[in-house]
Design a protein around this motif. Structure first.
Motif, short mmCIF file in Angstrom:
data_model
loop_
_atom_site.label_atom_id
_atom_site.label_comp_id
_atom_site.label_asym_id
_atom_site.label_seq_id
_atom_site.Cartn_x
_atom_site.Cartn_y
_atom_site.Cartn_z
N GLU A 1 4.50 7.20 -4.92
CA GLU A 1 4.09 8.36 -4.11
C GLU A 1 2.79 8.06 -3.37
OE1 GLU A 1 3.88 11.54 -6.86
OE2 GLU A 1 6.06 11.80 -7.04
N LEU A 2 1.84 7.43 -4.06
CA LEU A 2 0.58 7.07 -3.41
C LEU A 2 0.81 6.07 -2.30
CD1 LEU A 2 -1.81 6.80 -6.50
CD2 LEU A 2 -1.83 8.56 -4.72
N GLN A 3 1.68 5.08 -2.59
CA GLN A 3 1.95 4.07 -1.57
C GLN A 3 2.64 4.65 -0.34
OE1 GLN A 3 4.14 1.28 -3.95
NE2 GLN A 3 2.30 0.13 -4.57
N MET A 4 3.32 5.77 -0.52
CA MET A 4 3.90 6.45 0.63
C MET A 4 2.87 7.33 1.33
SD MET A 4 7.57 7.57 -0.98
CE MET A 4 8.02 8.46 0.50
N THR A 5 1.89 7.88 0.56
CA THR A 5 0.87 8.78 1.13
C THR A 5 -0.20 8.00 1.88
OG1 THR A 5 1.25 10.35 -0.65
CG2 THR A 5 -0.80 10.58 0.57
N ASP B 1 -1.87 8.71 5.53
CA ASP B 1 -3.28 9.08 5.72
C ASP B 1 -4.00 8.08 6.63
OD1 ASP B 1 -3.04 11.35 4.23
OD2 ASP B 1 -3.82 10.46 2.36
N GLU B 2 -3.65 6.80 6.48
CA GLU B 2 -4.28 5.80 7.35
C GLU B 2 -3.92 6.06 8.81
OE1 GLU B 2 -4.54 1.96 4.31
OE2 GLU B 2 -2.85 2.17 5.69
N ALA B 3 -2.66 6.36 9.06
CA ALA B 3 -2.24 6.66 10.43
C ALA B 3 -2.90 7.94 10.94
CB ALA B 3 -0.72 6.77 10.49
N LEU C 1 -6.94 10.75 14.11
CA LEU C 1 -8.06 11.68 14.20
C LEU C 1 -9.28 11.01 14.80
CD1 LEU C 1 -7.72 13.53 10.75
CD2 LEU C 1 -7.22 14.45 13.03
N GLU C 2 -9.52 9.76 14.42
CA GLU C 2 -10.68 9.04 14.98
C GLU C 2 -10.53 8.90 16.50
OE1 GLU C 2 -10.72 5.44 12.78
OE2 GLU C 2 -11.95 6.24 11.14
N ALA D 1 -11.77 11.00 2.93
CA ALA D 1 -12.08 11.12 1.49
C ALA D 1 -10.81 11.01 0.65
CB ALA D 1 -12.79 12.45 1.24
N ARG D 2 -9.77 11.69 1.13
CA ARG D 2 -8.49 11.62 0.38
C ARG D 2 -7.94 10.21 0.38
NH1 ARG D 2 -5.94 15.28 3.02
NH2 ARG D 2 -4.70 13.87 4.35
#
Length: 408
Positions: A212-216, A220-222, A227-228, A279-280
């Motif tokens: 699940e983390l590897q999918m999240t 989040d990186e994208a 956002l940047e 942060a996440r």
């Protein structure tokens, strides 16, 4: 010396031999008659009659303490048996003389080249009919007694050995059972299997969380990149104449437009979302890193636990096989010992011989064989007469040759 004869002695042809026998007929006849008359006197008037009785018995069963047919035959002919017969009969002569009154032989019944039964036949000779039966009965009693003693000695010896084996097997079984109990107490396989199940569940949960983390994280990186890029395009504040900052949605009482610079609300929202996403993302990355390490540790512990469970099971199977084999050997030894106890309780019947042919009172003597002995004596007397006649003829001719030599 006469012509045509060798120098050492004068040959006698068949005719001369016949003439010699005719010449000495009276001597030959006399020796023949003496032998016949002597045989008649001894066989008909001097030698006592000899009677014979016999019995036939089947060999004792004996069970596990018996012996084979040759062994029973040896007991039947043993000095101990005849010493017992001598004591029973009160026989005055020694044992060797008593043995001459008995004939013991082993008989086998054979069918199709295969022995199906074996017997011992005993014949007893005595000077009275009743005595032959007494001899047979005395032999049977002595034989049964010797067989019983033989079986008792063998039973005592083999039962003692069986008891020792049983004791040893009992100790081996107790040791095998104790080893298995100690192993089960020190190596609880069921608890270890439960521990393995917990570890496997924990690993499954950890791997699921990691997936699940590897999918999240990529999402989040994208999002963070988006956002940047979006934040870089937005202005930080709205255009104003004088300095000062007022955040949107905040109270503006007492503030005039102459001294206020208003922040861009879109920039502010994107900035807040960017901080939250960053942060996440950092937290999830750290959590994923820790989770990978934790899963590796759990996997290693699972492998170690599995290896330990396998080794424990193999060792327990070995101990269980040892216990099973010890129990089998114990049961065999116990059965063997109990069989000897059963044999001991039935020993009298096992040692008892079964008489197939009872000794019968003889109706007529079997010896001396009067006519046969008389005929043999007559033949021997006849041969003795012929030999003596030829010897005398040889002596006489030797004298004649000597006298002719002296006169020449």
């Amino acid at each position: 010396m006469a012509d045509g004869h060798s120098e050492g002695y004068e040959e006698i042809d068949l005719w001369e031999l016949f003439m010699v026998l005719i010449k000495r007929f009276k001597l030959i006849a006399a020796l023949f008659l003496v032998a016949v008359i002597t045989a008649v006197i001894f066989n008909f008037f001097i030698l006592p009659p000899v009677y014979e009785s016999s019995l036939v018995l089947a060999l004792p069963s004996g069970g596990r303490v018996g012996t084979n047919a040759d062994g029973y035959l040896e007991l039947a002919q043993s000095p101990a048996t005849f010493r017992r017969i001598k004591d029973t009969l009160g026989f005055a002569e020694n044992v060797e003389i008593l043995r001459q009154h008995f004939t013991v032989e082993l008989q086998r019944k054979v069918e199709n080249g295969r022995t199906i039964s074996e017997f011992i036949k005993v014949a007893a000779l005595a000077g009275a009919p009743e005595l032959t039966v007494e001899y047979c009965n005395a032999w049977l009693e002595a034989f049964d007694r010797e067989v019983l003693l033989f079986m008792e000695e063998k039973l005592t010896r083999e039962k003692s050995l069986a008891a020792q084996v049983l004791m040893q097997r009992t100790e081996e079984l107790a040791q095998a059972e104790e080893e298995l109990r100690v192993f089960d107490r020190n190596n609880p396989i069921s608890l270890k299997e439960k521990e393995l199940s917990v570890l496997e569940d924990e690993l499954v949960q950890g791997e699921q969380t990691l997936r699940e983390l590897q999918m999240t994280i990529p999402t989040d990186e994208a999002r963070l990149k988006f956002l940047e890029e979006t934040l870089a395009k937005e202005k930080e504040t709205l255009t104003g104449n004088v300095g000062g900052t007022v955040y949107p949605d905040s109270s503006a009482a007492g503030v005039t437009s102459a001294n206020v610079t208003i922040l861009n609300p879109v920039y502010l929202n994107i900035s807040q979302d960017l901080a939250t996403t960053r942060a996440r993302l950092v937290a999830n990355q750290e959590k994923a890193k820790l989770l990978v390490k934790k899963n590796e540790d759990i996997q290693k512990k699972i492998e170690e636990t599995r290896e330990k469970i396998v080794s424990w099971k193999l060792e327990r199977e070995r101990l269980l096989r040892n216990e099973t084999e010890a129990k089998r050997l114990y049961n065999e030894a116990r059965g063997e010992y109990e069989a000897y106890l059963q044999t001991e309780s039935n020993l009298l019947s096992l040692a008892k011989s079964r008489v197939v042919v009872e000794p019968a009172l003889p109706q007529k003597p079997v010896g001396p064989r009067k006519l046969f002995n008389t005929g043999v004596a007559g033949i021997l007397g006849l041969f003795a007469g012929v030999f003596l006649a030829l010897f005398l003829e040889w002596v006489e001719r030797s004298k004649q040759r000597y006298q002719v030599g002296q006169s020449g």
